[in-house]
Design an enzyme around this catalytic site. Structure first.
Site, short mmCIF file in Angstrom:
data_model
loop_
_atom_site.label_atom_id
_atom_site.label_comp_id
_atom_site.label_asym_id
_atom_site.label_seq_id
_atom_site.Cartn_x
_atom_site.Cartn_y
_atom_site.Cartn_z
N PRO A 10 19.09 -32.78 34.60
CA PRO A 10 20.31 -33.19 34.82
C PRO A 10 21.10 -34.30 33.81
O PRO A 10 20.17 -35.00 33.44
CB PRO A 10 20.35 -33.78 36.18
CG PRO A 10 18.99 -34.30 36.37
CD PRO A 10 18.10 -33.34 35.65
N GLY A 11 22.18 -34.17 33.42
CA GLY A 11 22.88 -35.10 32.85
C GLY A 11 24.01 -35.68 33.48
O GLY A 11 23.93 -37.00 33.72
N ARG B 254 38.32 -34.79 28.14
CA ARG B 254 38.18 -33.89 28.83
C ARG B 254 39.34 -33.14 29.64
O ARG B 254 39.49 -32.10 29.92
CB ARG B 254 36.90 -34.48 30.06
CG ARG B 254 35.67 -34.65 29.23
CD ARG B 254 34.72 -35.27 30.34
NE ARG B 254 34.18 -33.79 31.05
CZ ARG B 254 34.61 -33.51 32.36
NH1 ARG B 254 35.12 -34.27 32.94
NH2 ARG B 254 34.15 -32.46 32.78
N TYR C 101 39.22 -29.34 29.13
CA TYR C 101 39.08 -28.79 30.31
C TYR C 101 39.84 -28.62 31.42
O TYR C 101 39.67 -28.20 32.58
CB TYR C 101 37.60 -29.13 30.96
CG TYR C 101 36.77 -29.22 30.03
CD1 TYR C 101 36.00 -28.24 29.12
CD2 TYR C 101 35.98 -30.41 29.91
CE1 TYR C 101 34.94 -28.67 28.26
CE2 TYR C 101 35.00 -30.82 28.75
CZ TYR C 101 34.57 -29.65 28.20
OH TYR C 101 33.46 -30.19 27.34
N CYS D 46 49.20 -38.70 19.00
CA CYS D 46 50.25 -38.03 18.59
C CYS D 46 49.83 -36.47 18.93
O CYS D 46 49.83 -35.70 18.03
CB CYS D 46 50.45 -38.17 17.27
SG CYS D 46 52.08 -38.25 16.68
N GLU D 47 50.02 -36.10 20.23
CA GLU D 47 49.53 -35.05 20.66
C GLU D 47 50.10 -34.76 22.32
O GLU D 47 49.66 -35.49 23.10
CB GLU D 47 48.04 -34.93 20.89
CG GLU D 47 47.15 -33.84 21.14
CD GLU D 47 46.97 -32.88 19.81
OE1 GLU D 47 46.90 -33.31 18.75
OE2 GLU D 47 46.95 -31.74 20.11
N TYR E 147 30.00 -37.43 29.38
CA TYR E 147 30.89 -36.69 28.30
C TYR E 147 32.02 -37.36 27.90
O TYR E 147 33.05 -36.56 27.64
CB TYR E 147 31.19 -35.37 28.79
CG TYR E 147 29.72 -34.53 29.31
CD1 TYR E 147 28.92 -34.20 28.26
CD2 TYR E 147 29.26 -34.35 30.44
CE1 TYR E 147 27.64 -33.39 28.46
CE2 TYR E 147 28.18 -33.61 30.72
CZ TYR E 147 27.31 -33.20 29.83
OH TYR E 147 26.31 -32.48 29.96
N1 LLP Z 1 20.53 -28.76 29.79
C1 LLP Z 1 20.98 -28.03 28.84
C2 LLP Z 1 20.41 -27.09 28.33
C3 LLP Z 1 22.56 -28.00 28.97
O1 LLP Z 1 23.07 -27.29 27.76
C4 LLP Z 1 23.20 -29.17 29.56
C5 LLP Z 1 24.68 -29.41 29.41
C6 LLP Z 1 22.51 -29.88 30.53
C7 LLP Z 1 20.97 -29.63 30.45
C8 LLP Z 1 23.26 -30.86 31.23
O2 LLP Z 1 24.31 -30.62 32.33
P1 LLP Z 1 24.76 -31.62 33.34
O3 LLP Z 1 23.60 -31.84 34.16
O4 LLP Z 1 25.26 -32.78 32.64
O5 LLP Z 1 25.79 -30.55 33.63
N2 LLP Z 1 30.96 -31.15 27.74
C9 LLP Z 1 31.14 -30.84 29.16
C10 LLP Z 1 29.78 -30.46 29.64
C11 LLP Z 1 28.94 -29.67 28.70
C12 LLP Z 1 27.42 -29.29 29.38
C13 LLP Z 1 26.69 -28.67 28.19
N3 LLP Z 1 25.22 -28.52 28.57
C14 LLP Z 1 32.04 -31.66 29.79
O6 LLP Z 1 32.43 -32.66 29.49
O7 LLP Z 1 32.15 -31.27 31.33
#
Ligand code: LLP
Length: 420
Positions: free
Chosen positions: A280-281, A319, A323, A350-351, A379
């Site tokens: 998880p991130g 974001r 999104y 400017c957007e 993010y």
């Molecule tokens: N593992 C892989 C292979 C991934 O591609 C990602 C996220 C993660 C783990 C972690 O995902 P998380 O647990 O953070 O959901 N920029 C976008 C999110 C893109 C996520 C891409 N991959 C945003 O701001 O919502």
């Protein structure tokens, strides 16, 4: 009126001391999440591993914090790998991902000795095998596969569908080509598979569908190649609270169901339970961050809308524009004040699309007030740009009432430093 308190720190005082816009990130809250991973996953289930997906927020300090909690790291570029190395992150705990790794990144990963390379395509596989043999190494790999499940999230955050730029489609023709190739290579050791179904998922439905698909794959490769799947990486994607109807789930909500289904499927099929890794991130860092802005202009368009300008926006948080992400916020100077005015918070780019928050009830924000936007730990810093030559914010790390500068604010000189 009461100031917003964040991790024991007065948000207005932080803005005064460090300036705005300012990312404020709680080391304590990140450590709490990492410890939840240890307690409810690593300690609970034998033969498991956990990584933090550092694309969500990567700084040297964050790498050090993650390393100190004994959790591994997911990196997706030479830059993330370099920074992790610079922070002294143990290389054997790094998984190198990416759908379009360059030749030099692949060589770098082999030279650095990363724990796993998560291979996405045959082009990369051939380069990796060559690089490993040149250095007399055997690199442990997983194949990233697309289980073909659809998710209930923004299209740009859905990554496990069949029609995706990520991973290997689970069509038998494709599978055979990949597995067959890897098993015949001296430079790589195929341990198993990886999937990541999508991001900001609030239910475990897609994860569980993917588990049942991956179990079939384990049986197929056993029957066709006598291959034992020794490791499965289940990706990340656990959703968090941004707005009212979104509920952050405990880690156990996702991992318990996945481990139970995996265990049942493995014993039914007579395959050994592989080592299971999660990554998880957002769930680790998202809620640990807030962004502080200073409110500037107020523009009242009678009978239409009141715009409140802030000193940041799209470059520090793309974001909402990318999104349609919705954020909660408060006027930090009057956190307990009545939310008696609906305003739209406009970024300074400017957007036209640079609107941070549309139609939010706030405590009559006035020029000079500090606006705190919640849940910006993931993010935001990692996706920040310099559009309109805005300097990227500083980052402060808090820890239960203490605070320190972790990333200094960009200067105008930084903005032209690379230009010859
Ligand atoms: N593992 C892989 C292979 C991934 O591609 C990602 C996220 C993660 C783990 C972690 O995902 P998380 O647990 O953070 O959901 N920029 C976008 C999110 C893109 C996520 C891409 N991959 C945003 O701001 O919502």
């Amino acid at each position: 009126m009461a100031h917003l308190q964040f991790d024991g720190c007065d948000a207005v005082a932080l803005a005064t001391e460090y300036g705005t816009p300012l990312y404020v990130v709680s080391e304590r809250m990140i450590r709490d999440r990492l410890r939840e991973i240890r307690k409810d996953f690593l300690d609970r289930y034998p033969n498991t591993g956990a990584l933090y997906a550092s694309k969500a927020l990567q700084t040297l300090d964050i790498c050090r914090i993650v390393a100190s909690e004994g959790i591994g790291l997911d990196v997706v570029s030479g830059g993330e790998l370099f920074a992790a190395a610079k922070a002294g992150f143990p290389m054997d705990k790094i998984y190198f991902h990416g759908n379009s790794k360059t030749e030099s990144e692949i060589r770098m990963a082999v030279e650095y000795g990363v724990g796993r390379v998560v291979v996405d395509n045959l082009h990369e596989l051939a380069i990796l095998d060559g690089a490993a043999r040149t250095l007399n190494r055997r690199v442990k790999i997983l194949f990233r596969v697309t289980p073909g499940v659809d998710t209930h999230t923004h299209e740009f955050m859905s990554t496990g569908k069949l029609d995706s730029k990520f991973g290997i489609p689970l069509d038998p023709r494709v599978r055979d080509e990949y597995v067959g190739a890897a098993l015949g290579m001296e430079g790589v050791e195929l341990l198993g598979f990886h999937f990541h179904v999508g991001s900001q998922l609030l239910s475990n439905e897609s994860h569980l569908k993917a588990i049942s698909i991956i179990c079939k794959l384990m049986v197929e490769v056993r029957d066709a190649y006598g291959m034992t799947t020794r490791e499965l990486n289940l990706g990340g994607g656990y959703g968090i609270h941004y707005q009212d109807d979104e509920q952050t789930r405990p880690l156990s909500y996702f991992v318990d169901a996945m481990m139970a289904n995996l265990g049942t499927a493995c014993s039914a099929a007579g395959v050994a339970m592989p080592r299971v890794v999660i990554e998880p991130g957002r769930w680790v860092v998202g809620e640990a961050g807030i962004t502080l802005y200073t409110i500037g202009s107020r523009k009242v368009i009678p009978d239409v809308r009141t715009y409140v300008g802030v000193d940041g926006g799209l470059p520090d948080n793309p974001r909402p524009a990318l999104y349609g992400a919705v954020y909660e916020a408060t006027v930090a100077d009057r956190d307990d004040g009545p939310r008696n005015e609906v305003v739209t918070v406009a970024g300074k780019c400017c957007e036209t699309g640079d609107i941070l928050i549309r139609d939010i009830a706030l405590q009559s924000p006035m020029p000079g007030d500090i606006l705190a936007v919640f849940t910006t730990g993931a993010y935001n810093h990692s996706m920040a740009s310099n559009y309109n030559r805005l300097a990227r914010p500083a980052m402060v790390l808090t820890n239960a009432g203490k605070h320190r500068l972790s990333v200094r604010r960009e200067t105008f000189e930084d903005l032209v430093a690379r230009e010859l």
